[in-house]
Design an enzyme around this catalytic site. Structure first.
Site, short mmCIF file in Angstrom:
data_model
loop_
_atom_site.label_atom_id
_atom_site.label_comp_id
_atom_site.label_asym_id
_atom_site.label_seq_id
_atom_site.Cartn_x
_atom_site.Cartn_y
_atom_site.Cartn_z
NE ARG A 72 11.89 -3.65 -10.02
CZ ARG A 72 10.96 -3.89 -9.12
NH1 ARG A 72 10.81 -3.07 -8.09
NH2 ARG A 72 10.18 -4.95 -9.22
N GLY A 73 14.59 -0.25 -6.44
CA GLY A 73 13.66 0.01 -5.36
C GLY A 73 12.28 -0.52 -5.71
CB CYS A 174 3.65 -1.35 -6.94
SG CYS A 174 4.49 -1.34 -8.53
#
Length: 219
Positions: A72-73, A174
């Site tokens: 995934r990103g 993140c």
């Protein structure tokens, strides 16, 4: 609320991340081949850190749980008990072929669902995820990380209902270490999985319609 051509699956208990990853890959291949329905899969994982394609080594502070590389990103994120995870295996080939539109619609869907459980949430330009306010501070309550393969989406989102927020301490979530992570429980909202899942289901039609209006582009 959910049309028959979509499978809406809710898994009880804790689903190991690697099992879910294998299931996602297989289902996405089947959807791309026209051999399976699209899938919205709501589940919960045992504690795990996952690394997206732009994860930086310095953001892994304390690998106290398994660390799994994904396609995934995004960067590092945490999944664990008390967090609602949603995986979307959707065919963008018939929904507009616009990845930016898909991510924007996904943000709107989650913001709407959180609003239904009395949590004002919003997006922030230049920052990934779903945000709310904890006191006077902006705090992250939801993460988004997606992959698109043969115009079929994989991965999806996580929303913090009542996880142990200390478990996020092993990573820079993140890559945004300057902002806190929060949850519905910390905000004083007693939202269980069933209540939040219902809020998602109520917003499904608007989410799907926003995808169908996407700008069509060539593969």
């Amino acid at each position: 609320m959910i049309p028959d051509d979509i499978e809406w699956r809710v898994s009880a208990g804790l689903t190991p991340y690697q099992e879910a990853l294998a299931e996602m890959e297989a289902r996405a291949a089947a959807v791309a081949a026209g051999e399976a329905r699209e899938l919205v899969w709501l589940l919960e994982h045992p504690p795990v850190y996952t690394a997206g394609t732009s994860a930086a080594a310095e953001d892994l502070l304390d690998p106290r749980f398994p660390v799994i590389q994904t396609g995934r990103g995004g960067k590092y994120t945490y999944h664990g008990p008390g967090q609602r995870v949603g995986y979307l295996i959707l065919d963008l080939g018939r929904r507009g072929r616009d990845v930016r539109c898909f991510v924007h619609a996904l943000e709107d869907w989650l913001i709407g669902a959180l609003g239904r459980i009395d949590i004002p949430a919003f997006r922030v330009e230049g920052r990934v995820g779903i945000w709310t306010r904890e006191g006077g501070t902006e705090a992250k309550i939801g993460a988004i990380g997606v992959r698109v393969k043969r115009w079929v989406t994989l991965h999806g989102f996580s929303v913090n209902l009542a996880p142990d927020l200390a478990d996020f301490g092993g990573i820079v979530p993140c890559g945004l270490g300057e902002f806190p992570v929060t949850s519905a429980a910390l905000l004083g909202k007693s939202a269980d999985f069933a209540t939040f899942d219902e809020a998602l289901a109520l917003g499904w039609r608007a989410f799907a319609e926003s995808l169908s209006c996407a700008r069509k582009i060539e593969a």
